[in-house]
Structure formats: C-alpha cells, structure tokens
Scaffold this motif. Structure first.
Motif, short mmCIF file in Angstrom:
data_model
loop_
_atom_site.label_atom_id
_atom_site.label_comp_id
_atom_site.label_asym_id
_atom_site.label_seq_id
_atom_site.Cartn_x
_atom_site.Cartn_y
_atom_site.Cartn_z
N LEU A 193 0.85 -1.19 0.00
CA LEU A 193 0.00 0.00 0.00
C LEU A 193 0.89 1.24 0.00
N ALA A 194 0.72 2.10 -0.97
CA ALA A 194 1.51 3.34 -1.07
C ALA A 194 0.55 4.52 -1.07
N ILE A 195 0.82 5.50 -0.20
CA ILE A 195 -0.04 6.68 -0.05
C ILE A 195 0.82 7.93 -0.14
N SER A 196 0.39 8.90 -0.92
CA SER A 196 1.12 10.16 -1.06
C SER A 196 0.22 11.33 -0.71
N SER A 197 0.85 12.42 -0.30
CA SER A 197 0.14 13.65 0.04
C SER A 197 0.76 14.81 -0.72
N PRO A 198 -0.06 15.65 -1.35
CA PRO A 198 0.49 16.80 -2.09
C PRO A 198 1.10 17.82 -1.13
N LEU A 199 2.06 18.57 -1.63
CA LEU A 199 2.68 19.61 -0.81
C LEU A 199 1.65 20.64 -0.38
N PRO A 200 1.69 21.09 0.85
CA PRO A 200 0.75 22.13 1.30
C PRO A 200 1.02 23.46 0.60
N ASP A 201 0.06 24.33 0.66
CA ASP A 201 0.13 25.61 -0.06
C ASP A 201 1.38 26.42 0.30
N LEU A 202 1.74 26.46 1.58
CA LEU A 202 2.88 27.28 1.99
C LEU A 202 4.17 26.77 1.36
N LEU A 203 4.39 25.48 1.36
CA LEU A 203 5.60 24.95 0.74
C LEU A 203 5.60 25.19 -0.76
N GLN A 204 4.46 25.00 -1.39
CA GLN A 204 4.39 25.26 -2.83
C GLN A 204 4.71 26.72 -3.14
N ARG A 205 4.22 27.60 -2.30
CA ARG A 205 4.47 29.03 -2.51
C ARG A 205 5.95 29.36 -2.42
N LEU A 206 6.63 28.76 -1.45
CA LEU A 206 8.05 29.05 -1.26
C LEU A 206 8.92 28.37 -2.31
N LEU A 207 8.39 27.32 -2.93
CA LEU A 207 9.17 26.58 -3.92
C LEU A 207 8.95 27.06 -5.36
N ILE A 208 8.04 28.00 -5.54
CA ILE A 208 7.81 28.53 -6.89
C ILE A 208 9.07 29.27 -7.34
N PRO A 209 9.61 28.91 -8.51
CA PRO A 209 10.84 29.56 -8.99
C PRO A 209 10.67 31.07 -9.15
#
Length: 301
Positions: A285-301
């Motif tokens: 069983l493999a389960i993944s979770s998308p990055l939360p909004d704050l991390l996505q915001r900081l990782l935007i190039p």
C-alpha cells in the motif's frame, strides 16, 4: 499553563470552574481541560467532593485548535485503514487542555456524520503538530498489533520533504544517538553513546538514522527529501539541525521564523509518502500527500 485548586465543598464541576475562571471556565470543561484527581473530566455536572484536586489546563497563547475534516482530506480508505492529509498546526491526538481539537476526534466526527457511526480509531504513528502530510489510522482493532509492529520494526517506508536553512551537501546520511537532555528535551548524542543509560530515568540513548537528498537550491535555503530509517521523536528536525541546516520555521532547533518576508507558522516538514504491506491483504500500500500551499508558494521559482 494550568490553575490548581483544592475542592472545599461539594458542587458541580462547571460551577467551580466558572467561579475560578469566570470568562473561560465553562469552555475549559467542555473542551476537556478539566482534570479531577489526575483524571480528565468532561461532564460539567460531575459532582466534586471536598479534598479533591482540580486542575484547569489552559490552551497555549494561540487558543484552541479547531480541526474539521472534509472528504478531500481523506487520502485513502478501506475497511481496515484510513489515511488523512494532516495540516500544519493540527494535533494528531488529545492534548492536556483539549480533547476535541485534534485529527482523531475530527475523524470520528466526520465518519459519524457521513456513516451514522464511527469505528474505533487507532493512530498507527505520530506526526508533530506542525508536520503536515500522510497520517495513517486503523479503523479495525484486529489489525492494530500488526500495524504497530510494522512501524516499530522499520517495515514502513516514509519519505519527507522539508525546506532547510542554507544549502546542505547534495546527499548524505546522519547517524547519531538520540534521547532526552537533562532538562527533558530531545537531543542528539554522539554515535558511540548509543546504549548508554541516561540519568533520572531518561532511558537509554538510541540509534537515529536518516538519509537525505537535496532536491532544489533556493535563496539561502534548500528543498530536501529525507528518509528516516528509525522512528525517533523529532528525528529529521534534529538531524538537519545537527548538519547546521535546521528546518525553516523550527525555532526550537535554531531555524529562522521568517523566510522571504513570510512569517512562518511552524517548521516546514511534510510527510509526503508512506508505503507498507497492508496488515490484512498483505499487498503493498503506497499513499502520497500533495505539498501544502505554503511549501508550494516558497518553492515557486
């Protein structure tokens, strides 16, 4: 913070709580922050007897956490397991001041509203309040022992994403001792001290092992993927700090509380992926979770 009081006369719990703390006493009882002789009491009508010790536990300065789960927060569900997408700032279990504002209670409420009843729920593992991501929960007591053994035995593959201060090496491994300090806080110890007995009943120094892979270089920071091979409390946070690259937002271990002009609400650590053999079907069983909004915001190039 807590207020302690010795009961002087037989009266209902809520009456005493409101007399001691007129503005918040009733809410403290309702939320589960009243403890009578060391036992949590949530019924406002509970009779208190002379000589009993009442403790009213108050929430931190930020107040109570209200956790509400929606269908979109369910990452996986079958007859035996359910996985939620835990958010930053959510407790996974009851705290001394609050028996309602945590993931387990919120999931019980969600399932009861959806299905008319909630099964007995059991946390398969723990995540810190400010760690987001995959949280696996048992909904069938018959699998609890096997699930606990899988996590304790290192048979669960876990991958975390974090943002750290500075730029670490492209990849590496950290092996250290792990245990409590003289003040009771978690800390690392030299590897050669693994097995040493700690004073004051602190247990023994245990092995902690983490591997990491740098994923992206940012401005005075980096995105890092971490794989813990042992399951020690605060392990990734401690190991990144040991390398000189504490997590952003992790003020306890030396991380900055502000980055790119943003005040960080907590440490930036996300449980991105979890894989294990299903305790009932025996399938992977493999389960993944998308990055939360704050991390996505900081990782935007």
């Amino acid at each position: 913070m807590q207020l302690q009081h010795t009961i002087e006369k037989a009266v209902p719990l809520q009456e005493i709580a409101e007399a001691l703390m007129p503005a918040t006493g009733a809410q403290i009882v309702t939320r589960g922050g009243a403890w009578l002789n060391g036992q949590r009491v949530t019924d406002p009508a509970t009779p208190c007897q002379p000589g009993q010790m009442l403790a009213l536990r108050l929430p931190p300065a930020g107040g109570y956490t209200d956790v509400v789960l929606q269908a979109s927060d369910i990452l996986y569900e079958d007859a035996w397991l359910i996985a939620t997408n835990k958010r930053l700032g959510w407790y996974v279990n009851a705290t001394p001041w609050d028996a309602q504002g945590h993931v387990l209670a919120a999931l019980q409420r969600y399932l009861h509203a959806r299905d008319g009843a909630a099964p007995p729920l059991h946390l398969a593992h723990q995540l810190d309040r400010d760690t987001s991501g995959v949280l696996l929960i048992s909904r069938e007591p018959a699998i609890n022992a096997a699930l606990t053994a899988a996590f304790a035995g290192g048979h669960v593959a876990k991958t975390y994403t974090c943002i750290v201060a500075g730029v670490p090496d492209a990849s590496g491994e950290v092996r250290s001792g792990h245990g409590r300090s003289a003040k009771g806080l978690w800390r690392t110890y030299p590897l050669e001290e693994v097995g040493r007995e700690l004073p004051s009943g602190g247990g023994r120094v245990k092995l902690a092992h983490t591997s990491y892979l740098r994923q992206r270089i940012l401005e005075d920071a980096a995105q890092v993927q971490c794989t813990p091979h042992t399951g020690r409390t605060h392990q990734i946070r401690l190991h990144m700090a040991l390398l000189g690259h504490p997590l952003l937002g992790d003020s306890r271990y030396g991380g900055p509380s502000v980055y790119a002009g943003i005040s960080l609400p907590g440490h930036l650590l996300h449980a991105a992926h979890l894989a294990l053999k299903h305790p009932h079907t025996q399938e992977v069983l493999a389960i993944s979770s998308p990055l939360p909004d704050l991390l996505q915001r900081l990782l935007i190039p």
